[in-house]
Write an enzyme that holds these catalytic residues in place. Structure first.
Site, PDB file in Angstrom:
ATOM      1  CG  HIS A  49      -0.258  -0.097   2.520  1.00  0.00           C
ATOM      2  ND1 HIS A  49       0.178  -1.293   3.035  1.00  0.00           N
ATOM      3  CD2 HIS A  49       0.075   0.845   3.440  1.00  0.00           C
ATOM      4  CE1 HIS A  49       0.752  -1.098   4.208  1.00  0.00           C
ATOM      5  NE2 HIS A  49       0.711   0.195   4.476  1.00  0.00           N
TER       6      HIS A  49
ATOM      7  CG  HIS B 223       1.010   5.457   4.051  1.00  0.00           C
ATOM      8  ND1 HIS B 223       0.244   5.411   5.193  1.00  0.00           N
ATOM      9  CD2 HIS B 223       1.715   4.300   4.044  1.00  0.00           C
ATOM     10  CE1 HIS B 223       0.490   4.273   5.849  1.00  0.00           C
ATOM     11  NE2 HIS B 223       1.385   3.587   5.170  1.00  0.00           N
TER      12      HIS B 223
HETATM   13  P1  5GP Z   1       1.755   0.602   7.402  1.00  0.00           P
HETATM   14  O1  5GP Z   1       2.347   0.974   8.728  1.00  0.00           O
HETATM   15  O2  5GP Z   1       1.570  -0.891   7.258  1.00  0.00           O
HETATM   16  O3  5GP Z   1       2.499   1.219   6.245  1.00  0.00           O
HETATM   17  O4  5GP Z   1       0.359   1.305   7.356  1.00  0.00           O
HETATM   18  C1  5GP Z   1      -0.862   0.700   7.660  1.00  0.00           C
HETATM   19  C2  5GP Z   1      -1.903   1.791   7.755  1.00  0.00           C
HETATM   20  O5  5GP Z   1      -3.181   1.194   7.726  1.00  0.00           O
HETATM   21  C3  5GP Z   1      -1.814   2.621   9.036  1.00  0.00           C
HETATM   22  O6  5GP Z   1      -1.606   3.992   8.711  1.00  0.00           O
HETATM   23  C4  5GP Z   1      -3.173   2.391   9.718  1.00  0.00           C
HETATM   24  O7  5GP Z   1      -3.685   3.538  10.340  1.00  0.00           O
HETATM   25  C5  5GP Z   1      -4.051   1.925   8.565  1.00  0.00           C
HETATM   26  N1  5GP Z   1      -5.099   1.001   8.967  1.00  0.00           N
HETATM   27  C6  5GP Z   1      -4.966  -0.093   9.769  1.00  0.00           C
HETATM   28  N2  5GP Z   1      -6.135  -0.733   9.893  1.00  0.00           N
HETATM   29  C7  5GP Z   1      -7.038  -0.042   9.153  1.00  0.00           C
HETATM   30  C8  5GP Z   1      -8.431  -0.205   8.890  1.00  0.00           C
HETATM   31  O8  5GP Z   1      -9.096  -1.154   9.353  1.00  0.00           O
HETATM   32  N3  5GP Z   1      -9.034   0.722   8.094  1.00  0.00           N
HETATM   33  C9  5GP Z   1      -8.336   1.766   7.562  1.00  0.00           C
HETATM   34  N4  5GP Z   1      -9.022   2.627   6.794  1.00  0.00           N
HETATM   35  N5  5GP Z   1      -7.023   1.962   7.778  1.00  0.00           N
HETATM   36  C10 5GP Z   1      -6.375   1.063   8.564  1.00  0.00           C
END
Ligand code: 5GP
Ligand code: ZN
Length: 136
Positions: A99, A101
């Protein structure tokens, strides 16, 4: 990938505030935003990280990112936009479904910036550049 939160969002098993969808991609607002409008773009198919994403899908994601990024800038009035991808836990990846951001930024918001460090010597930087070059 039964346990993957993002796969569940793709299937509609977990609700999300969706802002974009096409055949291969969806984008939705991050539930814990760094700033308001913080959006996640994901492929519908479960790939774990950057290196698993096929090249043609990468092109589609880049195009979607440009379109969605425009929408975020217009909707929030932001003056800038960070695009961040965390790969592997050491880089802060919590959800193992690739993903990107998209984070709206305003001048002086003080949220975060690239922290600058330094090399010990010119030899060190040149040797490391060579080492990376030889591993590509
Ligand atoms: P990572 O740290 O893996 O790059 O980012 C994961 C992101 O997913 C985090 O910013 C977190 O806030 C978001 N996230 C985690 N669970 C959910 C969810 O159930 N729904 C949404 N919309 N975002 C989520
Ligand atoms: Zn997944």
């Amino acid at each position: 990938m039964d346990e993957c939160i993002f796969c569940k969002i793709v299937k509609g098993d977990i609700p999300c505030a969706q802002v974009y969808a096409d055949e291969k991609i969806i984008a939705f607002l991050d539930i814990a935003p760094i700033s308001k409008g913080h959006t996640l773009i994901i492929p519908k198919v479960h790939y774990e990280n950057l290196w698993e994403v096929p090249e043609d899908l990468g092109n589609d994601i880049l195009r979607a990112m440009q379109k969605i990024g425009n929408g975020i800038l217009k909707a929030t009035g932001a003056q800038g936009l960070n695009v961040v991808m965390n790969n592997f836990p050491a880089a802060g990846q919590v959800i193992p479904h690739a993903h990107w951001h998209l984070i709206p930024r305003f001048k002086g918001d003080g949220l975060f910036k690239i922290v600058q460090g330094k090399y010990d010597s010119n030899d060190e930087i040149m040797a490391l550049a060579d080492k990376i070059k030889n591993n590509i």
